[in-house]
Design an enzyme around this catalytic site. Structure first.
Site, PDB file in Angstrom:
ATOM      1  N   ASP A  36       0.851  -1.356  -0.590  1.00  0.00           N
ATOM      2  CA  ASP A  36       0.444  -0.360   0.015  1.00  0.00           C
ATOM      3  C   ASP A  36       0.898   1.298   0.351  1.00  0.00           C
ATOM      4  OD1 ASP A  36      -2.298   1.727   1.101  1.00  0.00           O
ATOM      5  OD2 ASP A  36      -3.305   0.636   1.431  1.00  0.00           O
ATOM      6  N   THR A  75      -6.700   3.703  -2.147  1.00  0.00           N
ATOM      7  CA  THR A  75      -6.506   2.117  -1.558  1.00  0.00           C
ATOM      8  C   THR A  75      -7.692   1.507  -2.327  1.00  0.00           C
ATOM      9  OG1 THR A  75      -5.742   2.516   0.690  1.00  0.00           O
ATOM     10  CG2 THR A  75      -6.794   0.560  -0.188  1.00  0.00           C
ATOM     11  N   LYS A 158      -5.899  -3.716   5.567  1.00  0.00           N
ATOM     12  CA  LYS A 158      -6.980  -3.168   5.532  1.00  0.00           C
ATOM     13  C   LYS A 158      -8.043  -4.017   5.021  1.00  0.00           C
ATOM     14  CE  LYS A 158      -4.387   1.693   4.501  1.00  0.00           C
ATOM     15  NZ  LYS A 158      -4.647   2.397   3.198  1.00  0.00           N
ATOM     16  N   ASP A 159      -9.144  -4.209   5.561  1.00  0.00           N
ATOM     17  CA  ASP A 159     -10.370  -4.807   5.015  1.00  0.00           C
ATOM     18  C   ASP A 159     -10.577  -4.293   3.034  1.00  0.00           C
ATOM     19  OD1 ASP A 159     -11.945  -2.206   4.777  1.00  0.00           O
ATOM     20  OD2 ASP A 159     -12.833  -3.286   7.203  1.00  0.00           O
ATOM     21  N   ARG A 160     -10.309  -3.273   2.829  1.00  0.00           N
ATOM     22  CA  ARG A 160     -11.007  -3.082   1.763  1.00  0.00           C
ATOM     23  C   ARG A 160      -9.712  -3.502   0.039  1.00  0.00           C
ATOM     24  NH1 ARG A 160      -9.762   1.499   4.359  1.00  0.00           N
ATOM     25  NH2 ARG A 160      -7.883   2.920   3.965  1.00  0.00           N
ATOM     26  N   HIS A 291       1.336   7.970   5.499  1.00  0.00           N
ATOM     27  CA  HIS A 291       0.896   9.059   5.957  1.00  0.00           C
ATOM     28  C   HIS A 291       1.346   9.373   7.663  1.00  0.00           C
ATOM     29  CE1 HIS A 291      -2.357   8.743   3.412  1.00  0.00           C
ATOM     30  NE2 HIS A 291      -2.595   7.963   3.264  1.00  0.00           N
ATOM     31  N   ASP A 332      -1.614  -0.086  -4.932  1.00  0.00           N
ATOM     32  CA  ASP A 332      -2.702   0.268  -4.681  1.00  0.00           C
ATOM     33  C   ASP A 332      -2.867   2.134  -5.484  1.00  0.00           C
ATOM     34  OD1 ASP A 332      -1.432   1.306  -2.778  1.00  0.00           O
ATOM     35  OD2 ASP A 332      -3.185   1.073  -1.296  1.00  0.00           O
ATOM     36  N   HIS A 333      -1.786   2.325  -4.660  1.00  0.00           N
ATOM     37  CA  HIS A 333      -1.639   3.943  -5.571  1.00  0.00           C
ATOM     38  C   HIS A 333       0.723   4.220  -5.096  1.00  0.00           C
ATOM     39  CE1 HIS A 333      -2.270   5.575  -1.723  1.00  0.00           C
ATOM     40  NE2 HIS A 333      -3.335   4.369  -1.309  1.00  0.00           N
TER      41      HIS A 333
HETATM   42 ZN   LIG Z   1      -3.565   2.912   0.172  1.00  0.00          ZN
END
Ligand SMILES: [Zn+2]
Length: 402
Positions: A36, A75, A158-160, A291, A332-333
């Site tokens: 991520d 994400t 992360k769940d997503r 972050h 993802d990014h």
């Molecule tokens: Zn992400």
């Protein structure tokens, strides 16, 4: 001039790498890893320093300048593209959180990996994790549709990430909920997950001493003030016992996620059946580190070196199973650095997003000014679109817009 490219094309240099011949048999296990916020910039910066799993992967095919061609590089949209081959306009995952003015919730916000129709839930915090918004199948689903013996496993911080990479038809799907690795309600907890959760709980409960700063990270080990007496850049992941959020923004979090993935590979004997299995791994710590500390301090440098080592151990374990596996690793990014360090790096205009401009807060300010006693603006912060409430009079609507 004109002949040079022709020569280059027809007479390969003897030193040019020769592609390995394609295997005649399919692999028994596909390992799809998403790191991520692992931007092409970070990969480019550190790729020469890796000695573990990220070095080993570079012996295969490398696409060093990857980018997303969708607008909302968050994400959830990112993970929805990785194993579906569709852009977010087709996956249905257009943002982490979007606005749906047609729903009953007062804030009109929907989280990408939730079922917002569950009574009493909110888009943040108390939502029920769901795959319902993912409109297309994943690679694992397609493999399982072709052969029901295929096992699909998805594990992420992360769940997503776990949901969007795993899809709708998964054998095991586990994510971190802030306290433990969990799955959908009603699913049995395998012994390996229970063991992992016990180990993670013990890890969080114990204090963590500062990690060593590898030589390659020394030049990044510079504190930068971010206001309110705080600084980042020279953090080494020391934390007090019981601090789960500090654990999450540290290399140990990826260690825990990857350890669970490795445990599931072993316990489920993935890749040892008649067909090809797939395991998706969402290594989320890099995003939390980015972050929390930005991308160019000692923290991110240490994180990536530790991730390299963690993945190296994971691949060693995969080797020990004797299974013919293939790995793909992507992100993802990307992410950019904190404005305080960007200013030092020659970007004087860099600044933090102002929370007062978020739709919820700005909406309250506008509503108070106009004497309207209900929400007038909806939207996610800090990204995405801003919507004006539907239940305003035309005069109110225009006043809000103005
Ligand atoms: Zn992400």
């Amino acid at each position: 001039m004109a002949s040079a490219p022709l020569v280059a094309q027809t007479v390969p240099s003897p030193a040019a790498p020769v592609a390995a011949p394609a295997s005649a048999t399919p692999p028994k296990l596909i390992v799809a890893i998403s790191v991520d916020q692992f931007s092409a910039d970070l990969f480019g910066e550190y790729r020469g320093t890796f000695t573990g799993g990220l070095a080993r992967l570079q012996k295969g095919a490398v696409f060093p300048s990857g980018y997303q061609s969708h607008a909302a590089t968050e994400t959830c949209p990112g993970h929805s593209t990785i194993l579906t081959g569709f852009r977010p306009e087709h996956t249905g995952i257009i943002a982490n959180t979007w606005t749906d003015l047609g729903i009953a919730r007062t804030d009109k916000q929907v989280y990408c990996a939730e079922d917002e129709t569950v009574p009493g839930t909110t888009h943040a915090g108390t939502y029920t994790v769901s795959d319902k918004h993912l409109l297309v199948p994943t690679l694992g689903e397609r493999m399982k549709a072709a052969n029901p013996k295929v096992r699909v496993v998805s594990v992420a911080g992360k769940d997503r990430a776990a949901v969007m990479m795993g899809g709708h038809n998964v054998d095991e799907l586990w994510w971190w909920n802030g306290k433990a690795m969990v799955s959908y309600a009603g699913r049995a907890t395998p012994a390996v997950v229970a063991r992992a959760n016990a180990a993670i709980a013990a890890r969080i409960a114990a204090p963590q001493a500062a990690l060593d700063v590898p030589p390659v990270c020394k030049a990044h080990d510079v504190a930068v003030s971010i206001g309110e007496g705080k600084s980042v850049g020279a953090g080494h992941f020391a934390r007090e016992g019981g601090n789960a959020s500090a654990f999450r923004a540290s290399p140990a979090f990826d260690g825990a996620i990857v350890a669970l993935a490795a445990g599931l590979v072993q316990d489920m004997k993935l890749g040892q059946g008649d067909t090809t299995d797939i395991i998706d791994v969402g290594a989320s710590a890099t995003d939390y580190v980015g972050h929390t500390f930005g991308t160019e301090g000692a923290e991110m440098c240490i994180q990536l070196q530790q991730l390299d080592a963690t993945l190296g151990s994971f691949f060693d374990l995969l080797d020990s199973t004797g299974v013919d596996y293939e790995i793909v690793l992507t992100a993802d990014h990307g992410g950019n650095d904190i404005p305080e360090r960007e200013i030092n790096a020659g970007l004087p205009g860099a600044q933090r997003a102002r929370i007062a401009l978020s739709p919820a807060i700005a909406g309250k300010t506008i509503a108070a000014k106009l004497g309207i006693d209900k929400p007038v603006l909806f939207g996610d912060m800090p990204n995405g679109d801003i919507y004006i409430a539907r239940d305003l009079t035309p005069v109110q609507h225009k006043a809000v817009q103005d």
